[in-house]
Design a protein around this motif. Sequence first.
Motif, PDB file in Angstrom:
ATOM      1  N   LEU A 109      32.783  -4.478  -6.316  1.00  0.00           N
ATOM      2  CA  LEU A 109      33.095  -3.722  -5.103  1.00  0.00           C
ATOM      3  C   LEU A 109      34.410  -4.183  -4.483  1.00  0.00           C
ATOM      4  O   LEU A 109      35.211  -3.367  -4.016  1.00  0.00           O
ATOM      5  N   LEU A 110      34.620  -5.501  -4.484  1.00  0.00           N
ATOM      6  CA  LEU A 110      35.859  -5.985  -3.881  1.00  0.00           C
ATOM      7  C   LEU A 110      37.081  -5.529  -4.670  1.00  0.00           C
ATOM      8  O   LEU A 110      38.119  -5.183  -4.091  1.00  0.00           O
ATOM      9  N   LEU A 111      36.968  -5.513  -5.994  1.00  0.00           N
ATOM     10  CA  LEU A 111      38.111  -5.075  -6.805  1.00  0.00           C
ATOM     11  C   LEU A 111      38.407  -3.597  -6.586  1.00  0.00           C
ATOM     12  O   LEU A 111      39.566  -3.168  -6.687  1.00  0.00           O
ATOM     13  N   GLU A 112      37.375  -2.811  -6.276  1.00  0.00           N
ATOM     14  CA  GLU A 112      37.627  -1.412  -5.931  1.00  0.00           C
ATOM     15  C   GLU A 112      38.475  -1.336  -4.666  1.00  0.00           C
ATOM     16  O   GLU A 112      39.388  -0.504  -4.554  1.00  0.00           O
ATOM     17  N   MET A 113      38.212  -2.197  -3.697  1.00  0.00           N
ATOM     18  CA  MET A 113      39.032  -2.251  -2.484  1.00  0.00           C
ATOM     19  C   MET A 113      40.453  -2.683  -2.811  1.00  0.00           C
ATOM     20  O   MET A 113      41.429  -2.102  -2.331  1.00  0.00           O
ATOM     21  N   TRP A 114      40.547  -3.719  -3.651  1.00  0.00           N
ATOM     22  CA  TRP A 114      41.869  -4.254  -4.008  1.00  0.00           C
ATOM     23  C   TRP A 114      42.718  -3.184  -4.701  1.00  0.00           C
ATOM     24  O   TRP A 114      43.925  -3.085  -4.456  1.00  0.00           O
ATOM     25  N   ARG A 115      42.093  -2.357  -5.517  1.00  0.00           N
ATOM     26  CA  ARG A 115      42.828  -1.302  -6.211  1.00  0.00           C
ATOM     27  C   ARG A 115      43.156  -0.127  -5.294  1.00  0.00           C
ATOM     28  O   ARG A 115      43.917   0.771  -5.667  1.00  0.00           O
ATOM     29  N   GLY A 116      42.527  -0.095  -4.130  1.00  0.00           N
ATOM     30  CA  GLY A 116      42.738   1.024  -3.230  1.00  0.00           C
ATOM     31  C   GLY A 116      41.836   2.198  -3.530  1.00  0.00           C
ATOM     32  O   GLY A 116      42.013   3.295  -2.980  1.00  0.00           O
ATOM     33  N   ALA A 117      40.829   1.977  -4.376  1.00  0.00           N
ATOM     34  CA  ALA A 117      39.924   3.058  -4.767  1.00  0.00           C
ATOM     35  C   ALA A 117      38.780   3.234  -3.783  1.00  0.00           C
ATOM     36  O   ALA A 117      38.050   4.234  -3.855  1.00  0.00           O
ATOM     37  N   ALA A 118      38.594   2.292  -2.876  1.00  0.00           N
ATOM     38  CA  ALA A 118      37.504   2.369  -1.906  1.00  0.00           C
ATOM     39  C   ALA A 118      37.831   1.491  -0.712  1.00  0.00           C
ATOM     40  O   ALA A 118      38.689   0.597  -0.784  1.00  0.00           O
ATOM     41  N   ALA A 119      37.165   1.767   0.383  1.00  0.00           N
ATOM     42  CA  ALA A 119      37.265   0.925   1.582  1.00  0.00           C
ATOM     43  C   ALA A 119      35.846   0.678   2.071  1.00  0.00           C
ATOM     44  O   ALA A 119      35.087   1.629   2.295  1.00  0.00           O
ATOM     45  N   TYR A 120      35.488  -0.593   2.208  1.00  0.00           N
ATOM     46  CA  TYR A 120      34.113  -0.940   2.550  1.00  0.00           C
ATOM     47  C   TYR A 120      34.024  -1.656   3.890  1.00  0.00           C
ATOM     48  O   TYR A 120      34.993  -2.273   4.362  1.00  0.00           O
ATOM     49  N   GLN A 121      32.824  -1.597   4.455  1.00  0.00           N
ATOM     50  CA  GLN A 121      32.530  -2.304   5.695  1.00  0.00           C
ATOM     51  C   GLN A 121      31.105  -2.839   5.601  1.00  0.00           C
ATOM     52  O   GLN A 121      30.227  -2.208   5.024  1.00  0.00           O
ATOM     53  N   VAL A 122      30.882  -4.017   6.174  1.00  0.00           N
ATOM     54  CA  VAL A 122      29.563  -4.640   6.151  1.00  0.00           C
ATOM     55  C   VAL A 122      28.842  -4.330   7.462  1.00  0.00           C
ATOM     56  O   VAL A 122      29.394  -4.517   8.551  1.00  0.00           O
ATOM     57  N   VAL A 123      27.601  -3.846   7.340  1.00  0.00           N
ATOM     58  CA  VAL A 123      26.768  -3.581   8.517  1.00  0.00           C
ATOM     59  C   VAL A 123      25.462  -4.343   8.342  1.00  0.00           C
ATOM     60  O   VAL A 123      25.069  -4.681   7.228  1.00  0.00           O
ATOM     61  N   TRP A 124      24.765  -4.599   9.453  1.00  0.00           N
ATOM     62  CA  TRP A 124      23.556  -5.421   9.342  1.00  0.00           C
ATOM     63  C   TRP A 124      22.603  -5.218  10.502  1.00  0.00           C
ATOM     64  O   TRP A 124      22.971  -4.647  11.532  1.00  0.00           O
ATOM     65  N   LYS A 125      21.405  -5.722  10.288  1.00  0.00           N
ATOM     66  CA  LYS A 125      20.395  -5.786  11.339  1.00  0.00           C
ATOM     67  C   LYS A 125      19.660  -7.103  11.200  1.00  0.00           C
ATOM     68  O   LYS A 125      19.093  -7.410  10.146  1.00  0.00           O
ATOM     69  N   SER A 126      19.672  -7.914  12.255  1.00  0.00           N
ATOM     70  CA  SER A 126      18.950  -9.177  12.268  1.00  0.00           C
ATOM     71  C   SER A 126      17.646  -8.983  13.023  1.00  0.00           C
ATOM     72  O   SER A 126      17.598  -8.266  14.026  1.00  0.00           O
ATOM     73  N   LEU A 127      16.592  -9.609  12.514  1.00  0.00           N
ATOM     74  CA  LEU A 127      15.273  -9.508  13.134  1.00  0.00           C
ATOM     75  C   LEU A 127      14.861 -10.851  13.742  1.00  0.00           C
ATOM     76  O   LEU A 127      15.168 -11.901  13.162  1.00  0.00           O
ATOM     77  N   PRO A 128      14.154 -10.854  14.855  1.00  0.00           N
ATOM     78  CA  PRO A 128      13.657 -12.120  15.430  1.00  0.00           C
ATOM     79  C   PRO A 128      12.421 -12.586  14.665  1.00  0.00           C
ATOM     80  O   PRO A 128      11.318 -12.664  15.204  1.00  0.00           O
ATOM     81  N   LEU A 129      12.637 -12.904  13.384  1.00  0.00           N
ATOM     82  CA  LEU A 129      11.544 -13.238  12.474  1.00  0.00           C
ATOM     83  C   LEU A 129      11.936 -14.446  11.625  1.00  0.00           C
ATOM     84  O   LEU A 129      12.848 -14.366  10.799  1.00  0.00           O
ATOM     85  N   MET A 130      11.269 -15.560  11.861  1.00  0.00           N
ATOM     86  CA  MET A 130      11.490 -16.773  11.078  1.00  0.00           C
ATOM     87  C   MET A 130      10.456 -16.803   9.951  1.00  0.00           C
ATOM     88  O   MET A 130       9.318 -17.226  10.151  1.00  0.00           O
ATOM     89  N   SER A 131      10.862 -16.323   8.799  1.00  0.00           N
ATOM     90  CA  SER A 131       9.921 -16.236   7.682  1.00  0.00           C
ATOM     91  C   SER A 131       9.736 -17.597   7.025  1.00  0.00           C
ATOM     92  O   SER A 131      10.604 -18.472   7.112  1.00  0.00           O
ATOM     93  N   HIS A 132       8.604 -17.767   6.374  1.00  0.00           N
ATOM     94  CA  HIS A 132       8.372 -18.975   5.588  1.00  0.00           C
ATOM     95  C   HIS A 132       8.922 -18.792   4.171  1.00  0.00           C
ATOM     96  O   HIS A 132       8.798 -17.702   3.595  1.00  0.00           O
ATOM     97  N   THR A 133       9.484 -19.844   3.634  1.00  0.00           N
ATOM     98  CA  THR A 133      10.073 -19.757   2.307  1.00  0.00           C
ATOM     99  C   THR A 133       9.052 -19.321   1.259  1.00  0.00           C
ATOM    100  O   THR A 133       9.377 -18.575   0.336  1.00  0.00           O
TER     101      THR A 133
END
Length: 491
Positions: A172-196
């Motif tokens: 994906l990053l190389l697609e950006m480097w070539r100018g073939a795509a432009a990406y953005q990171v989005v997220w959602k954090s939850l108030p959840l401390m899971s056990h391993t």
Amino acid sequence: MSSKKFLIARLNHETNTFSPVPTPIEAFAPVYGGQAYQANKGMRTAMSAFIDLAEAEGAEIVSPVSAMANPSGPVHAAAYDELTRRIVEAVPGCDAILLDLHGAMVAENSSDGEGDLLARVRAAAPGVPIGVALDLHGNITPKMIANADVMVGFKTYPHVDMYETGEQAGRLLLEMWRGAAAYQVVWKSLPLMSHTLRSTTLSGHMREAVELAREMERGGVPAVSVFSGFSLADIEAPCVSVVATCSQGEVAAGKEAVQALAGKIWERRTDYIYQSEPLSDSLLRAQSLAKDATQPVLLLDHGDNCMSGGTCDTMDVLQAALELGLSGMAVGPLCDPEAVAMLTAAGVGAELEIELGNKVSLEHIGLHKKPLRLRGTVRAVSDGSYTVTGPIYTGQRCQMGRAVCFDIGAAQIVVTEQTHEPWDLGVFHCVGIDPTRFRYLLLKSRMYCRPVFVPLSAGLVECDSPGVTTSDYTRFTFDHVSRPVFPLDSI
């Protein structure tokens, strides 16, 4: 495209802020420049995938550092400063940046190890695309999201897709480097401390959540990752999160997808919480399983697992097993350098009484332990090295420091100079023990032993002992975690 200079580096650490195991720079065994390249070329790391992609492009590779330390306490400030400095100072003049990180690093001088590093990298290379591969147990932060163009996490635990994760992030990053795509990171954090123990992708809701992420990718989202977080860290949000790398023209749809998956996880939040049973009940259950078994029963002491920051020297499970009358046990690896020195000096065949384990202080979490006095015979001494046969880290040469087989009658114990995860049967073979011939295998492990040992066993019993990797959150004081958060609070 005339300019082809890629920065590729690896810096991995999962920090248990309650662990007394120190993390100086020596713990990382760092290598630099050409040695960093050689340490990863042909391996199964994310950095290895980055290298292969860069070489396919004919790019010049700048590899300032490759450094990985086993989970332990906060990274020493001097180590963090030196390792991150090498990456940041290598940035100028590079056209693409690919970083193999963990996502749950805490240093003495940084509660957001990866976020602070990425912010410095971004400042040193404005406009240069930055791609990051992360561990499934990453504690994702706003600073990490804001300073990466591509972010992809492992989709397996036990982790077997490190290379594939790097390949996806790098492509994906190389697609950006070539100018073939432009990406953005989005997220959602939850108030959840899971056990391993509830983050395994072998079964359960985490497996279902990861499969939903894969379906979203098959549906057109370039990358979707579910991060279980690493809750044994007293930071603002050691929590579950969902992250997507999406096309800049599809940001709204990407956010909607992330919110939908996060919502499904939250609905099933109790499935991410591990309920421990009393240790005595676990051992009685193991005893029942072993009654008519023709293969060993696995006893997993996950309260003292070095791959989550454990000391590998607590004796609670072994002591309770001996008091219950269990015998035919192979145990280890148990870390006690003092005992190794004494047993090695005595030599093979020597019979002696020693004080074993419980030597690393856990007073800071209110545990007061004394070494266990045991009499036994030295059966073997070795250099504690072996080669992993798979499936995790296949072909890697492992070192446990000197290792001794100490036979106390009811158990043969592998005692080592260094903490070590039982990746492979080699932890026993290196001191002449055939683990398949025992009634019980008591391993200081949580998950990584399973691909090798479960197929050889009659059953598995998880033993939650009092240590710094216990699933019992009540043993820890969380001063910095943002509240309310489940399950510390009823929400």
